[in-house]
Design an enzyme around this catalytic site. Structure first.
Site, PDB file in Angstrom:
ATOM      1  N   ARG A 159       2.909  82.433 -16.300  1.00 35.34           N
ATOM      2  CA  ARG A 159       1.455  82.551 -16.248  1.00 35.34           C
ATOM      3  C   ARG A 159       0.856  81.396 -17.040  1.00 35.34           C
ATOM      4  NH1 ARG A 159       2.009  85.307 -12.584  1.00 35.34           N
ATOM      5  NH2 ARG A 159       1.558  87.513 -12.251  1.00 35.34           N
ATOM      6  N   GLU A 203      -7.078  79.104 -13.698  1.00 36.64           N
ATOM      7  CA  GLU A 203      -6.939  78.866 -12.254  1.00 36.64           C
ATOM      8  C   GLU A 203      -8.191  79.338 -11.517  1.00 36.64           C
ATOM      9  OE1 GLU A 203      -2.224  80.080 -12.375  1.00 36.64           O
ATOM     10  OE2 GLU A 203      -3.535  81.067 -10.946  1.00 36.64           O
ATOM     11  N   HIS A 252      -0.175  77.742  -7.829  1.00 35.16           N
ATOM     12  CA  HIS A 252       0.328  79.118  -7.985  1.00 35.16           C
ATOM     13  C   HIS A 252       0.936  79.620  -6.669  1.00 35.16           C
ATOM     14  CE1 HIS A 252      -0.217  83.017 -10.523  1.00 35.16           C
ATOM     15  NE2 HIS A 252       0.924  82.999  -9.883  1.00 35.16           N
TER      16      HIS A 252
END
Lengths: 320, 325
Positions: A239, A268, A286
């Site tokens: 993460r 993000e 991602h």
């Protein structure tokens, strides 16, 4: 069968077109996102379909929260198209006896594959080489020399399913494997480090593969980056918040760190622009588990949970 | 005994004749000069008698891809050994060497791990769209909310390796850890490996989702990846080439990629290097690389050792470390 035809399955957000088709073959698929008249509120829409909705499908970013659950008196099952269920109000589900399922395991290999891909791409400067050819520079000179991947000391932070899959792949490249995790796992045969900083000091490539908790927030900080050193590389497929991004950027700009391969970021989809001019970083959006095959496997698992529940069979992957 | 003389009497260091093209320097000259007297026709010393040196040269150091033709060899009547510094030695006229009984060595395994790593890196890059994904992020398209296409899974892919030498074997070993199914084509079946053998490349392509090309370039393997092979591989198929550009019919490859008859490609080598077909520049399903799969500081150090060992063996009539013929 006649009864199933009237079972309403509410999909909270777009997940996969394949899953939509699959659900439509057995259930009445109701999409919260379309085709809902723009003026109609979520609650109005839910009210309208409340009598028929017995299952809800969401994903990692959109889950059945208290509002959704309370609006659906006939809800029996929340089947998430994700591993993480942190967006689902599990407490509320427990109180109401609503079952919850997720899609564990299926994405382990994809994330590990991508982690190694990012490692090779960063260490061998594959992306930079590609840009060198595409911009016509090859005819004018030689591409910058990169470093070797095979045999580099690999440190894995978090030796869960994904971390173990990364270690297994890296071993096939002749890389010695060390790891940090809450507890030692002697059966693996890998070197255990209680301290992340010491792991970084003894590693060339550091893979971040732990889950995000209060303890692992910014587990890659200035001290760890400096211990890894000017030839070291950080690969983050966990993460964004595992990494102190400003510290990572300043280390890359100062040449205190050799490179980074990042699939996740702190804010993000915002990516700090400082990264964009660096040749020793590889940046992805991602996409750790985004493959056609895995998305299909996840959809199949969501559907299998729905089918099992409504035929009174055991759920394949229950969380609750 | 010969070795002793080499070390003790610097005037009588053995003559090492250098063959290179101007783009390639003698990359570890200092180390070579400790053991040999170098003669480089591209930078001759003024007082040297070139003809006499040519007539007495017994060992030739061929730097990088510099071509050694029958003409080159004809000028060196006493030549016994050509020591090459690359893995592939298609630039050396092996038939002529064989005819004259000249031994040839290559870089041995010095580059194998690096080339295998790069092949795997390019394969993951093509399947998981790593380079395209990086461009997507750097162009700000993620922030704008654009969708990025899904990649394809690496694990479980059926991989066909064309040429199971040391590089091919290391690729197979790596991809096995990803859960890929490995098959291969080579001149001869290798009973000691646990992978399925295909005598015919078209049949290998039919049963594979990915072809990785890493065989030596010879008359038989020129354009071994032709239109038929590409058609057999199919429209989702991926070709990775870390061998030589001429192993693949590049015109057909470009056509197949542009027409969607092939899923993608990772190319470290090209038919007219450093020329690369510009049609490829706009494709997101290809990874392009400037012939650098073998190149790392570590592999350079390793190839120095292999070249030194071959040279010392050549001058002392001992068995060569990495003979090709």
């Amino acid at each position: 069968m006649a009864e199933e035809a009237v079972i309403g399955v509410l999909m909270l957000c777009p997940t996969s077109a394949y899953l939509e088709r699959l659900i439509s073959t057995r259930f009445n698929l109701i999409k919260l996102y379309s085709p809902r008249p723009a003026a109609q509120s979520h609650s109005k829409f839910l009210q309208l379909h409340a009598h028929s909705i017995r299952a809800v499908v969401g994903n990692a970013s959109r889950g059945a929260d208290a509002g959704v659950i309370d609006a659906l008196p006939k809800l029996e099952l929340v089947a998430s198209y994700s591993v993480g269920v942190d967006k689902i109000d599990l407490g509320r589900c427990g109180e109401r006896g609503i079952r919850v399922t997720n899609t564990p395991d299926v994405l382990t290999d994809d994330v590990a594959d991508l982690a190694i891909g990012l490692g090779i791409a960063t260490v061998r400067r594959v992306f930079e080489g590609d840009g060198f050819v595409r911009s016509g520079l090859w005819a004018k000179g030689y591409a910058p020399l990169a470093s070797k991947f095979s045999g580099k000391s690999v440190g894995v932070i978090g030796l869960g399913r994904i971390g173990s899959a990364i270690a297994k792949r890296a071993k096939a490249f002749g890389c010695p494997i060390s790891y940090h995790s809450r507890s030692e796992k002697p059966e693996t045969g890998y070197n255990y480090y209680r301290s992340v900083t010491e792991l970084a000091r003894d590693s060339d490539i550091l893979f971040v593969a732990c889950s995000l908790t209060e303890e692992t927030h910014h587990i890659i900080n200035r001290e760890v980056v400096d211990a890894l050193g000017p030839k070291g590389v950080v690969i983050n497929i966990g993460r964004g918040a595992h990494v102190d991004e400003p510290e990572l950027i300043s280390a890359l700009l100062d040449g205190r760190l050799g490179g980074a391969g990042l699939d996740v970021f702190e804010n993000e989809p915002e990516v700090p622009v400082e990264f964009f001019k660096l040749g020793n970083v590889v940046l992805l959006s991602h996409v750790g588990s985004d493959t056609v095959e895995t998305c299909q496997a996840m959809a199949d698992l969501v559907f299998a949970n729905l089918e099992a529940h409504f035929s009174n069979k055991p759920l394949p992957t229950p969380v609750l | 005994m010969a070795t002793l003389e080499i070390h003790n009497i610097s005037d009588e260091l053995p003559l090492l004749f250098v063959h290179r093209i101007p783009q390639f320097g003698v990359f570890f000259k200092t180390r070579l000069l400790t053991k040999f007297r170098l003669f480089d026709p591209l930078s001759p010393s003024e007082d040297s008698d070139v003809d006499a040196l040519r007539n007495s040269a017994r060992v030739l150091l061929c730097v990088g891809p510099s071509r050694v033709t029958a003409d080159t060899l004809a000028q060196l009547p006493e030549l016994r050994v050509v020591v090459g510094s690359s893995a592939g030695i298609d630039h050396i006229d092996l038939d002529e060497c064989k005819r004259r009984g000249i031994a040839v060595t290559n870089a041995g395994d010095a580059f194998s791990a690096d080339v295998a790593d790069y092949a795997v890196g390019m394969l993951i890059g093509v399947l998981r769209k790593v380079n395209a994904g990086d461009r997507f992020v750097r162009r700000g398209m993620w922030l704008q909310g654009s969708d990025f296409q899904l990649g394809s899974k690496v694990g479980g892919k059926r991989i066909g390796i064309v040429g199971l030498g040391s590089i091919g074997y290391l690729i197979a070993k790596r991809l096995k850890a990803f859960g890929c199914a490995i098959a291969y084509n080579s001149r001869k079946e290798k009973p000691s490996v646990p992978f399925q053998y295909y005598r015919n490349v078209v049949e290998l392509a039919e049963d594979s989702e990915v072809l990785i090309v890493c065989c030596a370039l010879t008359d038989e393997t020129y354009h071994i990846i032709n239109k038929d092979v590409m058609r057999a591989l199919g429209k989702d198929g991926v070709i990775i080439n870390v061998g030589r550009g001429n192993l693949v019919d590049e015109d057909e490859l470009v056509k197949a990629l542009l027409q969607g008859e092939l899923g993608g490609a990772g190319l470290d080598v090209f038919e007219n290097e450093p020329g690369v077909p510009e049609e490829l520049f706009k494709l997101d399903n290809v990874v392009l690389s400037p012939h650098k799969a073998a190149l790392t500081p570590e592999s350079f150090a390793a190839v120095e050792d292999v070249v030194m060992a071959n040279l010392e063996a050549a001058f002392s009539n001992k068995p060569l470390l990495s003979p090709v013929c």
